[in-house]
Design a protein around this motif. Structure first.
Motif, PDB file in Angstrom:
ATOM      1  N   ILE A   1     -35.850 -78.909  -4.996  1.00 57.04           N
ATOM      2  CA  ILE A   1     -36.359 -78.031  -6.062  1.00 57.04           C
ATOM      3  C   ILE A   1     -35.558 -76.736  -6.096  1.00 57.04           C
ATOM      4  O   ILE A   1     -35.164 -76.250  -7.162  1.00 57.04           O
ATOM      5  N   TYR A   2     -35.297 -76.183  -4.920  1.00 59.59           N
ATOM      6  CA  TYR A   2     -34.469 -74.972  -4.831  1.00 59.59           C
ATOM      7  C   TYR A   2     -33.079 -75.245  -5.408  1.00 59.59           C
ATOM      8  O   TYR A   2     -32.528 -74.431  -6.162  1.00 59.59           O
ATOM      9  N   SER A   3     -32.517 -76.393  -5.074  1.00 57.76           N
ATOM     10  CA  SER A   3     -31.171 -76.740  -5.547  1.00 57.76           C
ATOM     11  C   SER A   3     -31.142 -76.921  -7.062  1.00 57.76           C
ATOM     12  O   SER A   3     -30.154 -76.575  -7.721  1.00 57.76           O
ATOM     13  N   ILE A   4     -32.222 -77.467  -7.640  1.00 56.47           N
ATOM     14  CA  ILE A   4     -32.291 -77.628  -9.091  1.00 56.47           C
ATOM     15  C   ILE A   4     -32.273 -76.268  -9.779  1.00 56.47           C
ATOM     16  O   ILE A   4     -31.566 -76.055 -10.768  1.00 56.47           O
ATOM     17  N   LEU A   5     -33.032 -75.308  -9.247  1.00 51.32           N
ATOM     18  CA  LEU A   5     -33.092 -73.970  -9.850  1.00 51.32           C
ATOM     19  C   LEU A   5     -31.739 -73.269  -9.772  1.00 51.32           C
ATOM     20  O   LEU A   5     -31.276 -72.679 -10.765  1.00 51.32           O
ATOM     21  N   THR A   6     -31.090 -73.323  -8.608  1.00 50.46           N
ATOM     22  CA  THR A   6     -29.766 -72.707  -8.494  1.00 50.46           C
ATOM     23  C   THR A   6     -28.746 -73.467  -9.335  1.00 50.46           C
ATOM     24  O   THR A   6     -27.803 -72.875  -9.866  1.00 50.46           O
ATOM     25  N   GLY A   7     -28.947 -74.782  -9.473  1.00 47.24           N
ATOM     26  CA  GLY A   7     -28.033 -75.594 -10.272  1.00 47.24           C
ATOM     27  C   GLY A   7     -28.037 -75.209 -11.740  1.00 47.24           C
ATOM     28  O   GLY A   7     -27.006 -75.286 -12.417  1.00 47.24           O
ATOM     29  N   VAL A   8     -29.192 -74.765 -12.247  1.00 45.09           N
ATOM     30  CA  VAL A   8     -29.260 -74.284 -13.636  1.00 45.09           C
ATOM     31  C   VAL A   8     -28.337 -73.083 -13.812  1.00 45.09           C
ATOM     32  O   VAL A   8     -27.560 -72.999 -14.777  1.00 45.09           O
ATOM     33  N   GLY A   9     -28.398 -72.143 -12.872  1.00 41.69           N
ATOM     34  CA  GLY A   9     -27.536 -70.959 -12.939  1.00 41.69           C
ATOM     35  C   GLY A   9     -26.073 -71.305 -12.796  1.00 41.69           C
ATOM     36  O   GLY A   9     -25.218 -70.755 -13.513  1.00 41.69           O
ATOM     37  N   ILE A  10     -25.767 -72.225 -11.878  1.00 42.07           N
ATOM     38  CA  ILE A  10     -24.374 -72.641 -11.682  1.00 42.07           C
ATOM     39  C   ILE A  10     -23.830 -73.274 -12.959  1.00 42.07           C
ATOM     40  O   ILE A  10     -22.710 -72.982 -13.395  1.00 42.07           O
ATOM     41  N   GLY A  11     -24.631 -74.155 -13.576  1.00 40.96           N
ATOM     42  CA  GLY A  11     -24.192 -74.824 -14.796  1.00 40.96           C
ATOM     43  C   GLY A  11     -23.943 -73.850 -15.934  1.00 40.96           C
ATOM     44  O   GLY A  11     -22.916 -73.915 -16.620  1.00 40.96           O
ATOM     45  N   LEU A  12     -24.884 -72.912 -16.129  1.00 44.70           N
ATOM     46  CA  LEU A  12     -24.713 -71.912 -17.187  1.00 44.70           C
ATOM     47  C   LEU A  12     -23.507 -71.009 -16.894  1.00 44.70           C
ATOM     48  O   LEU A  12     -22.773 -70.627 -17.813  1.00 44.70           O
ATOM     49  N   GLY A  13     -23.302 -70.688 -15.612  1.00 45.32           N
ATOM     50  CA  GLY A  13     -22.155 -69.870 -15.230  1.00 45.32           C
ATOM     51  C   GLY A  13     -20.844 -70.564 -15.517  1.00 45.32           C
ATOM     52  O   GLY A  13     -19.873 -69.935 -15.987  1.00 45.32           O
ATOM     53  N   ILE A  14     -20.788 -71.874 -15.255  1.00 45.00           N
ATOM     54  CA  ILE A  14     -19.573 -72.633 -15.538  1.00 45.00           C
ATOM     55  C   ILE A  14     -19.341 -72.734 -17.047  1.00 45.00           C
ATOM     56  O   ILE A  14     -18.209 -72.613 -17.530  1.00 45.00           O
ATOM     57  N   GLY A  15     -20.426 -72.942 -17.813  1.00 47.05           N
ATOM     58  CA  GLY A  15     -20.292 -72.987 -19.267  1.00 47.05           C
ATOM     59  C   GLY A  15     -19.744 -71.682 -19.816  1.00 47.05           C
ATOM     60  O   GLY A  15     -18.836 -71.668 -20.664  1.00 47.05           O
ATOM     61  N   ALA A  16     -20.275 -70.564 -19.316  1.00 52.76           N
ATOM     62  CA  ALA A  16     -19.800 -69.254 -19.752  1.00 52.76           C
ATOM     63  C   ALA A  16     -18.353 -69.022 -19.324  1.00 52.76           C
ATOM     64  O   ALA A  16     -17.534 -68.511 -20.095  1.00 52.76           O
ATOM     65  N   SER A  17     -18.036 -69.406 -18.082  1.00 56.76           N
ATOM     66  CA  SER A  17     -16.683 -69.208 -17.562  1.00 56.76           C
ATOM     67  C   SER A  17     -15.648 -69.955 -18.402  1.00 56.76           C
ATOM     68  O   SER A  17     -14.595 -69.414 -18.746  1.00 56.76           O
ATOM     69  N   THR A  18     -15.974 -71.200 -18.761  1.00 53.04           N
ATOM     70  CA  THR A  18     -15.047 -72.008 -19.558  1.00 53.04           C
ATOM     71  C   THR A  18     -14.833 -71.399 -20.937  1.00 53.04           C
ATOM     72  O   THR A  18     -13.695 -71.245 -21.405  1.00 53.04           O
ATOM     73  N   SER A  19     -15.932 -71.033 -21.618  1.00 51.65           N
ATOM     74  CA  SER A  19     -15.838 -70.498 -22.980  1.00 51.65           C
ATOM     75  C   SER A  19     -15.146 -69.134 -23.001  1.00 51.65           C
ATOM     76  O   SER A  19     -14.283 -68.873 -23.855  1.00 51.65           O
ATOM     77  N   ILE A  20     -15.516 -68.248 -22.079  1.00 48.68           N
ATOM     78  CA  ILE A  20     -14.941 -66.900 -22.059  1.00 48.68           C
ATOM     79  C   ILE A  20     -13.460 -66.943 -21.693  1.00 48.68           C
ATOM     80  O   ILE A  20     -12.638 -66.225 -22.274  1.00 48.68           O
ATOM     81  N   ALA A  21     -13.104 -67.802 -20.705  1.00 45.02           N
ATOM     82  CA  ALA A  21     -11.694 -67.903 -20.314  1.00 45.02           C
ATOM     83  C   ALA A  21     -10.833 -68.391 -21.483  1.00 45.02           C
ATOM     84  O   ALA A  21      -9.704 -67.923 -21.673  1.00 45.02           O
ATOM     85  N   ARG A  22     -11.349 -69.327 -22.279  1.00 42.31           N
ATOM     86  CA  ARG A  22     -10.606 -69.796 -23.455  1.00 42.31           C
ATOM     87  C   ARG A  22     -10.392 -68.646 -24.451  1.00 42.31           C
ATOM     88  O   ARG A  22      -9.314 -68.506 -25.033  1.00 42.31           O
ATOM     89  N   CYS A  23     -11.443 -67.839 -24.647  1.00 34.61           N
ATOM     90  CA  CYS A  23     -11.309 -66.688 -25.553  1.00 34.61           C
ATOM     91  C   CYS A  23     -10.267 -65.698 -25.048  1.00 34.61           C
ATOM     92  O   CYS A  23      -9.444 -65.186 -25.820  1.00 34.61           O
ATOM     93  N   LEU A  24     -10.297 -65.418 -23.759  1.00 37.31           N
ATOM     94  CA  LEU A  24      -9.325 -64.488 -23.192  1.00 37.31           C
ATOM     95  C   LEU A  24      -7.913 -65.053 -23.292  1.00 37.31           C
ATOM     96  O   LEU A  24      -6.948 -64.299 -23.479  1.00 37.31           O
ATOM     97  N   GLY A  25      -7.780 -66.399 -23.148  1.00 40.28           N
ATOM     98  CA  GLY A  25      -6.474 -67.026 -23.312  1.00 40.28           C
ATOM     99  C   GLY A  25      -5.933 -66.867 -24.721  1.00 40.28           C
ATOM    100  O   GLY A  25      -4.725 -66.805 -24.941  1.00 40.28           O
ATOM    101  N   ARG A  26      -6.858 -66.774 -25.702  1.00 38.39           N
ATOM    102  CA  ARG A  26      -6.463 -66.563 -27.104  1.00 38.39           C
ATOM    103  C   ARG A  26      -6.456 -65.073 -27.476  1.00 38.39           C
ATOM    104  O   ARG A  26      -6.279 -64.734 -28.647  1.00 38.39           O
TER     105      ARG A  26
END
Length: 391
Positions: free
Chosen positions: A45-70
């Motif tokens: 259960i603890y891992s699921i909760l932290t996993g939500v944050g990790i997933g959202l962080g990766i989604g943000a990292s991917t999208s923001i890095a693409r913007c910075l690349g452009r």
């Protein structure tokens, strides 16, 4: 060179976090086999909760890095603000759900005899769900602009503070497993506030401002297109882990869960290498793809795979050979010492899996950086279904 420069601080930070988890388990094992079994049973259960944050962080990292690349700075700022807003809403919704799921989950897994201990440890963590989720999000935002050092400091702050609070709350204040839960919650909260403070004080290239803020469904969809599949992948992994625990408790009792879970922690600590490489590679290759430089991205993918396979094979050999010594800190109490040979045997089996687990990690990161995170999610689901069927 960029992947290398980002990987090293990530290794340090992830390693400290894993050492911190080891310390948690070692401290709690001194409370007896029931306490160890409770943590091993309820930790998905603890891992699921932290996993939500990790997933959202990766989604943000991917999208923001693409913007910075452009070179789309304003768009990157807006994406960061949308990420924090959506993450906070999701965390608030998850808090009561997670709290109410503790007892039913333990009962469903057949561990009624340690239900009280599971609740004691997990209740403080569910009440701090917003910190567990936002911690992963903040780390992802920092990595998006290449601030690996600051991302490391966030994780180090959480881990070191937890190491200090664990013995203080568990033994000195005699809070038992509840103390371990509160130690993690407090340390996560402090480190999250530290990370957000850099944005509040405009210390980062990407800025987060809610002045005139309006929810942008297009930008949120962009973040979630990677974040949701990654979060769902982690959710599936940890949910299937709970299903596995049902089978393990049925055939080996609560102590069987500890026997199954504690040696796996050494596989998890070996993943520090593959996860660090993957986390460093995502913003680098996403930025290259955003700039249209596919050759640079391919070079990054190839280098990451080679480095992962070599390092994980070496770690597997070390853990296999040193298994007898590595289990000692977790089998110090009389009730745990009796099953020390079993821990050693299981650890040697797990060591054989380490190179393949590493390849799963880096392959998942590649798929996320090319915006095919759903493929990684489907692969994870199939893999876990096969595992459950075999068990």
């Amino acid at each position: 060179k960029t992947i290398q420069s980002m990987t090293l601080p990530l290794i340090v930070s992830y390693l400290v976090v894993q050492v911190n988890l080891f310390a948690d388990t070692a401290w709690c094992s001194l409370l007896g086999s029931d306490a160890s079994s409770a943590i091993s049973t309820i930790c998905p259960i603890y891992s699921i909760l932290t996993g939500v944050g990790i997933g959202l962080g990766i989604g943000a990292s991917t999208s923001i890095a693409r913007c910075l690349g452009r070179d789309e700075h304003a768009h990157a700022n807006s994406l960061a603000a949308q990420t924090v807003f959506v993450s906070a809403i999701i965390a608030v919704v998850l808090t009561p759900i997670a709290f109410l799921c503790i007892d039913p989950t333990v009962g469903w897994m057949g561990a009624d005899s340690i239900k009280g201990l599971c609740h004691e440890y997990m209740a403080p963590l569910t009440l701090g769900t917003i910190s567990l989720v936002m911690n992963g999000v903040v780390s992802g935002l920092l990595r998006a602009e290449g601030a690996a050092g600051k991302s490391t400091l966030v994780l180090l702050t959480s881990a070191i503070l937890n190491m200090i609070l664990d013995p203080l709350l568990i033994f000195v204040l005699d809070m038992g497993l509840s103390g371990a839960g509160w130690a993690t919650t407090v340390s996560m909260t402090v480190s999250t506030v530290l990370g957000l403070s850099w944005y509040v004080r405009n210390r980062m290239y990407v800025t987060i401002s809610f002045k005139g803020f309006r929810m942008n469904t297009g930008e949120i969809r962009d973040i979630l297109s990677v974040g949701v599949p990654r979060s769902m992948e982690l959710f599936l992994i940890y949910f299937m882990s709970m299903v596995q625990r049902v089978l393990i408790i049925d055939c080996g009792g609560e102590i069987g869960v500890a026997l199954y879970n504690i040696p796996w922690m050494f596989v998890t600590i070996s993943q520090v290498m593959s996860q660090s490489i993957g986390s460093a590679m995502i913003p680098v290759c996403s930025a290259a793809l955003g700039a249209g430089d596919t050759r640079k991205a391919e070079d990054g993918f190839r280098y990451s795979i080679i480095m992962t396979l070599g390092s994980m094979t070496l770690l597997a050999a070390i853990i296999f050979l040193a298994a007898g010594y590595l289990v000692i800190p977790f089998t110090m109490s009389p009730s745990m010492e009796a099953i020390r040979p079993d821990f050693e045997h299981v650890m040697r089996i797990y060591a054989l899996l380490i190179p393949f687990v590493g390849l799963i990690d880096v392959s998942s990161s590649i798929l996320q950086s090319i915006r095919l995170a759903q493929v990684s999610m489907i692969s994870s689901f199939i893999r876990n279904i096969i595992l459950i069927a075999m068990m």
